[in-house]
Design a protein around this motif. Structure first.
Motif, mmCIF file in Angstrom:
data_model
loop_
_atom_site.group_PDB
_atom_site.id
_atom_site.type_symbol
_atom_site.label_atom_id
_atom_site.label_comp_id
_atom_site.label_asym_id
_atom_site.label_seq_id
_atom_site.Cartn_x
_atom_site.Cartn_y
_atom_site.Cartn_z
ATOM 1 N N GLY A 106 -95.638 -4.714 61.141
ATOM 2 C CA GLY A 106 -96.659 -5.753 61.201
ATOM 3 C C GLY A 106 -97.994 -5.167 61.599
ATOM 4 O O GLY A 106 -98.085 -4.065 62.152
ATOM 5 N N GLY A 154 -93.892 -14.013 63.738
ATOM 6 C CA GLY A 154 -94.534 -14.650 62.604
ATOM 7 C C GLY A 154 -95.008 -16.057 62.916
ATOM 8 O O GLY A 154 -94.631 -16.642 63.943
ATOM 9 N N ASP A 161 -93.903 -18.597 61.740
ATOM 10 C CA ASP A 161 -92.707 -19.440 61.773
ATOM 11 C C ASP A 161 -91.835 -19.147 62.984
ATOM 12 O O ASP A 161 -90.707 -19.629 63.076
ATOM 13 N N HIS A 206 -90.522 -16.266 63.767
ATOM 14 C CA HIS A 206 -89.496 -15.247 63.560
ATOM 15 C C HIS A 206 -89.840 -13.986 64.333
ATOM 16 O O HIS A 206 -91.004 -13.712 64.634
ATOM 17 N N SER A 208 -86.428 -9.266 61.726
ATOM 18 C CA SER A 208 -86.227 -9.994 60.463
ATOM 19 C C SER A 208 -85.245 -11.132 60.669
ATOM 20 O O SER A 208 -84.372 -11.409 59.844
ATOM 21 N N LYS A 267 -90.049 -13.528 53.455
ATOM 22 C CA LYS A 267 -91.175 -12.628 53.208
ATOM 23 C C LYS A 267 -90.657 -11.426 52.423
ATOM 24 O O LYS A 267 -89.605 -10.889 52.733
ATOM 25 N N LYS A 288 -100.696 -17.941 64.817
ATOM 26 C CA LYS A 288 -99.471 -17.782 65.608
ATOM 27 C C LYS A 288 -99.415 -18.743 66.794
ATOM 28 O O LYS A 288 -98.440 -18.749 67.537
#
Length: 236
Positions: free
Chosen positions: A41, A134, A136, A138, A141, A164, A192
Motif C-alpha cells: 500500500g 482499506g 472498507d 480490510h 488481504s 481489489k 479511511k
C-alpha cells in the motif's frame, strides 16, 4: 487498540519511522534480532522508504510480509518488489533475512499458502506486524464478508477473489496477525475515516476485519488527522 493521531500524512510517516527505528534498536539490544512483517500500500511503502537513511542495524532485522499478491516474482504488483525498490535494495540487509511469501511460479495457490504458513512458523514470534487499512476496513488481504477472515488453525490463507486486483493473494489470518507481539495499523486519508471509526466501534469481524487486529503486547492505530476525523476526541 490505542489511537495516535498525527497532523498530516507526512508527519504520520516520519513519526512512525522514528517509532519503528527506536523499536528495532530496542529489540536488537534486548534479544539480538527483530522480526517484522511489513505491508504494502502507498503509506506502507512510504514508511519503508523513510527508513532508508535511518541508523538501523539491518544485519539483525528479519523482514517478511503480512500479505502478498500472488503474481510473478518480477511483477510490479508484488509488495516485495515495491519494498525492495523503496528500501531493501538500498540497505545492507542480508538476503537470507528477507523472507518473501511465495510468488506465482505455477504452484497452485493453496500449496503456496501452505508454504507461506511453513515460512511463518519457521520465523517464530513476529515482533511487529505492520498493516494498512482499506476504506472498507480490510487489513492484509482479509476483506469484509470473506470466509477466511477468522479461519482457525491456519497462518497464511489463499485468497482467490480479492475485490481489489489482482484477485489471487496470500494473507496472514487474523490468528497469525494476533500472534504478533505488536500490531500497528498505519492509516492516512479522508477516505479511511469511516473505516477507522468502524474498526473502533466493535463491529463484527465480517464487517470490519481491522477491528480484530490485536497484538499480544501492543496494538496501535496510527492515523493522520483526516483518517481520524470521525473518531471521538477521547479515542484519539
Amino acid at each position: 487498540m490505542n489511537v495516535i493521531t498525527h497532523r498530516d500524512r507526512a508527519a504520520l510517516v516520519a513519526q512512525t519511522a522514528d517509532r519503528l527505528t527506536a523499536l528495532l534498536g530496542e529489540l536488537i539490544a534486548t534479544q539480538g534480532r527483530a522480526t517484522v512483517a511489513v505491508t504494502g500500500g502507498s503509506v506502507g511503502i512510504e514508511l519503508l522508504a523513510a527508513l532508508a537513511d535511518r541508523d538501523i542495524d539491518w544485519q539483525h532485522v528479519v523482514i517478511t510480509w503480512s500479505d502478498e499478491r500472488y503474481v510473478a516474482a518480477d511483477s510490479p504488483d508484488r509488495n516485495a518488489r515495491q519494498a525492495r525498490e523503496a528500501l531493501l535494495d538500498l540497505v545492507p540487509i542480508p538476503a537470507e533475512n528477507v523472507r518473501e511469501l511465495p510468488a506465482d511460479d505455477g504452484t497452485p495457490l493453496d500449496a503456496a499458502a501452505a508454504a507461506g504458513s511453513a515460512l511463518l512458523e519457521s520465523l517464530g514470534t513476529i515482533d511487529l506486524t505492520l498493516l494498512g487499512m482499506g476504506p472498507d476496513a480490510h487489513i492484509a488481504s482479509l476483506f469484509p464478508g470473506m470466509p477466511g477472515v477468522l479461519q482457525p488453525g491456519v497462518a497464511v490463507i489463499a485468497v482467490t477473489d480479492s475485490p481489489k486486483p489482482p484477485p489471487s493473494r496470500l494473507s496472514f489470518t487474523v490468528g497469525a496477525i494476533n500472534a504478533s507481539d505488536r500490531v500497528w495499523l498505519i492509516v492516512a486519508g479522508a477516505d479511511k475515516a469511516e473505516a477507522a471509526a468502524l474498526a473502533r466501534s466493535g463491529a463484527a469481524p465480517e464487517t470490519a476485519p481491522a477491528g480484530t487486529a490485536q497484538g499480544r503486547e501492543e496494538t496501535l492505530m496510527l492515523l493522520d488527522a483526516e483518517a481520524a476525523a470521525l473518531l471521538e476526541e477521547d479515542g484519539r
